[in-house]
Design a protein around this motif. Structure first.
Motif, PDB file in Angstrom:
ATOM      1  N   HIS A  79      18.683 -46.845   3.575  1.00 53.42           N
ATOM      2  CA  HIS A  79      19.966 -47.506   3.859  1.00 53.42           C
ATOM      3  C   HIS A  79      19.722 -48.831   4.580  1.00 53.42           C
ATOM      4  CE1 HIS A  79      21.037 -43.267   3.303  1.00 53.42           C
ATOM      5  NE2 HIS A  79      22.157 -43.749   2.805  1.00 53.42           N
ATOM      6  N   HIS A  80      18.699 -49.533   4.190  1.00 50.25           N
ATOM      7  CA  HIS A  80      18.328 -50.791   4.855  1.00 50.25           C
ATOM      8  C   HIS A  80      19.436 -51.825   4.813  1.00 50.25           C
ATOM      9  CE1 HIS A  80      17.737 -52.932   1.043  1.00 50.25           C
ATOM     10  NE2 HIS A  80      17.286 -51.765   0.596  1.00 50.25           N
ATOM     11  N   ASP A  81      20.343 -51.702   3.851  1.00 47.74           N
ATOM     12  CA  ASP A  81      21.446 -52.648   3.742  1.00 47.74           C
ATOM     13  C   ASP A  81      22.479 -52.474   4.856  1.00 47.74           C
ATOM     14  OD1 ASP A  81      21.864 -50.122   2.465  1.00 47.74           O
ATOM     15  OD2 ASP A  81      23.667 -50.912   1.497  1.00 47.74           O
ATOM     16  N   LEU A  82      22.488 -51.312   5.529  1.00 42.41           N
ATOM     17  CA  LEU A  82      23.451 -51.055   6.600  1.00 42.41           C
ATOM     18  C   LEU A  82      22.902 -51.392   7.981  1.00 42.41           C
ATOM     19  CD1 LEU A  82      24.816 -47.544   5.509  1.00 42.41           C
ATOM     20  CD2 LEU A  82      25.892 -49.777   5.167  1.00 42.41           C
ATOM     21  N   SER A  83      21.608 -51.252   8.158  1.00 41.26           N
ATOM     22  CA  SER A  83      20.995 -51.356   9.485  1.00 41.26           C
ATOM     23  C   SER A  83      20.629 -52.796   9.818  1.00 41.26           C
ATOM     24  CB  SER A  83      19.742 -50.473   9.520  1.00 41.26           C
ATOM     25  OG  SER A  83      19.119 -50.567  10.759  1.00 41.26           O
ATOM     26  N   LEU A  84      21.116 -53.271  10.971  1.00 35.76           N
ATOM     27  CA  LEU A  84      20.811 -54.627  11.409  1.00 35.76           C
ATOM     28  C   LEU A  84      19.632 -54.654  12.378  1.00 35.76           C
ATOM     29  CD1 LEU A  84      24.464 -55.854  12.069  1.00 35.76           C
ATOM     30  CD2 LEU A  84      23.038 -56.299  10.049  1.00 35.76           C
ATOM     31  N   ALA A  85      19.649 -53.759  13.364  1.00 35.27           N
ATOM     32  CA  ALA A  85      18.595 -53.713  14.380  1.00 35.27           C
ATOM     33  C   ALA A  85      18.662 -52.388  15.108  1.00 35.27           C
ATOM     34  CB  ALA A  85      18.759 -54.859  15.376  1.00 35.27           C
ATOM     35  N   THR A  86      17.506 -51.953  15.639  1.00 41.57           N
ATOM     36  CA  THR A  86      17.448 -50.694  16.389  1.00 41.57           C
ATOM     37  C   THR A  86      16.689 -50.906  17.687  1.00 41.57           C
ATOM     38  OG1 THR A  86      17.500 -49.346  14.379  1.00 41.57           O
ATOM     39  CG2 THR A  86      16.617 -48.302  16.348  1.00 41.57           C
ATOM     40  N   LEU A  87      17.250 -50.355  18.762  1.00 40.85           N
ATOM     41  CA  LEU A  87      16.589 -50.324  20.059  1.00 40.85           C
ATOM     42  C   LEU A  87      16.066 -48.904  20.248  1.00 40.85           C
ATOM     43  CD1 LEU A  87      16.002 -51.361  22.988  1.00 40.85           C
ATOM     44  CD2 LEU A  87      18.288 -50.501  23.568  1.00 40.85           C
ATOM     45  N   HIS A  88      14.795 -48.767  20.579  1.00 42.04           N
ATOM     46  CA  HIS A  88      14.165 -47.458  20.772  1.00 42.04           C
ATOM     47  C   HIS A  88      13.677 -47.353  22.212  1.00 42.04           C
ATOM     48  CE1 HIS A  88      11.792 -43.919  19.454  1.00 42.04           C
ATOM     49  NE2 HIS A  88      10.983 -44.306  20.421  1.00 42.04           N
ATOM     50  N   VAL A  89      14.075 -46.272  22.898  1.00 43.87           N
ATOM     51  CA  VAL A  89      13.713 -46.071  24.301  1.00 43.87           C
ATOM     52  C   VAL A  89      13.118 -44.677  24.466  1.00 43.87           C
ATOM     53  CG1 VAL A  89      14.589 -45.976  26.666  1.00 43.87           C
ATOM     54  CG2 VAL A  89      15.633 -47.548  25.030  1.00 43.87           C
ATOM     55  N   HIS A  90      11.958 -44.595  25.118  1.00 41.91           N
ATOM     56  CA  HIS A  90      11.352 -43.310  25.442  1.00 41.91           C
ATOM     57  C   HIS A  90      11.971 -42.827  26.745  1.00 41.91           C
ATOM     58  CE1 HIS A  90       8.285 -43.807  22.359  1.00 41.91           C
ATOM     59  NE2 HIS A  90       8.285 -45.083  22.710  1.00 41.91           N
ATOM     60  N   LEU A  91      12.712 -41.723  26.689  1.00 40.92           N
ATOM     61  CA  LEU A  91      13.407 -41.211  27.872  1.00 40.92           C
ATOM     62  C   LEU A  91      12.502 -40.345  28.734  1.00 40.92           C
ATOM     63  CD1 LEU A  91      16.834 -40.256  26.281  1.00 40.92           C
ATOM     64  CD2 LEU A  91      16.264 -42.313  27.608  1.00 40.92           C
ATOM     65  N   ASP A  92      11.701 -39.522  28.092  1.00 35.47           N
ATOM     66  CA  ASP A  92      10.751 -38.656  28.790  1.00 35.47           C
ATOM     67  C   ASP A  92       9.691 -38.237  27.780  1.00 35.47           C
ATOM     68  OD1 ASP A  92      11.820 -36.440  27.290  1.00 35.47           O
ATOM     69  OD2 ASP A  92      13.309 -36.082  28.849  1.00 35.47           O
ATOM     70  N   GLY A  93       8.920 -37.210  28.103  1.00 32.12           N
ATOM     71  CA  GLY A  93       7.839 -36.787  27.222  1.00 32.12           C
ATOM     72  C   GLY A  93       8.289 -36.267  25.871  1.00 32.12           C
ATOM     73  N   ASP A  94       9.535 -35.840  25.770  1.00 30.67           N
ATOM     74  CA  ASP A  94      10.032 -35.255  24.528  1.00 30.67           C
ATOM     75  C   ASP A  94      11.169 -36.022  23.868  1.00 30.67           C
ATOM     76  OD1 ASP A  94       8.324 -32.984  24.741  1.00 30.67           O
ATOM     77  OD2 ASP A  94       9.729 -32.070  26.154  1.00 30.67           O
ATOM     78  N   SER A  95      11.923 -36.800  24.630  1.00 30.42           N
ATOM     79  CA  SER A  95      13.169 -37.373  24.123  1.00 30.42           C
ATOM     80  C   SER A  95      13.107 -38.879  23.949  1.00 30.42           C
ATOM     81  CB  SER A  95      14.319 -37.043  25.078  1.00 30.42           C
ATOM     82  OG  SER A  95      14.469 -35.656  25.202  1.00 30.42           O
ATOM     83  N   CYS A  96      13.710 -39.322  22.861  1.00 24.74           N
ATOM     84  CA  CYS A  96      13.868 -40.744  22.586  1.00 24.74           C
ATOM     85  C   CYS A  96      15.345 -41.043  22.368  1.00 24.74           C
ATOM     86  CB  CYS A  96      13.096 -41.144  21.332  1.00 24.74           C
ATOM     87  SG  CYS A  96      11.317 -40.963  21.488  1.00 24.74           S
ATOM     88  N   LEU A  97      15.761 -42.219  22.812  1.00 24.49           N
ATOM     89  CA  LEU A  97      17.111 -42.719  22.589  1.00 24.49           C
ATOM     90  C   LEU A  97      16.999 -43.876  21.619  1.00 24.49           C
ATOM     91  CD1 LEU A  97      20.193 -43.234  23.510  1.00 24.49           C
ATOM     92  CD2 LEU A  97      19.183 -44.900  25.065  1.00 24.49           C
TER      93      LEU A  97
END
Length: 145
Positions: A79-97
């Motif tokens: 779905h590359h036509d829908l996505s403009l940009a993504t911010l990725h954050v590591h919250l802890d050892g298991d979780s990403c936002l």
């Protein structure tokens, strides 16, 4: 009434149990029914507006969930036509936002967001959509230099 079996992770069940106790529910079924109804009402209120929109998809996921990162990347490439940009954050050892800016038809944006949120291993997800209308008011032009 129907009797169903569902699987809920321990942390979410603890939150549900705490909320049930705080609000005076007699059992889990009652609070889960009320939460499901509230979720359905919220979904109805947030029904996709017609036409084009911009959106923000926010979700938290378990990066160690089996093949989840790979499935998410494949979904975004598909779905590359829908996505403009993504911010990725590591919250802890298991979780990403991740917070992804989307743009397209409201139906396509909602469908894509629903699909990402429904992936096994995605713990929380929410999409906010804003209608994208051309500015027709006189004297309000927006130009990029």
């Amino acid at each position: 009434m129907q009797r169903i079996t569902i699987t809920i992770d321990d942390d979410l069940l603890a939150e549900i149990d705490a909320a049930a106790e705080e609000r005076g529910y007699q059992n889990r079924s009652e609070i889960i029914r009320d939460l499901a109804r509230a979720g359905m009402q919220q979904s109805a209120k947030q029904a996709a507006p017609a036409g084009q929109c911009v959106g923000a998809l926010v979700y938290v996921y378990d990066h160690s969930a089996r093949d989840l990162s790979k499935r998410l990347v494949q979904n975004f490439h598909g779905h590359h036509d829908l996505s403009l940009a993504t911010l990725h954050v590591h919250l802890d050892g298991d979780s990403c936002l991740e917070v992804t800016a989307l743009k397209g038809s409201s139906v396509d944006v909602q469908h894509f967001a629903d699909h990402i949120i429904a992936e096994r291993g995605v713990r929380y997800g929410h999409v906010v959509m804003i209608p994208a209308k051309p500015d027709t008011k006189p004297g309000r032009k927006h130009r990029h230099k």
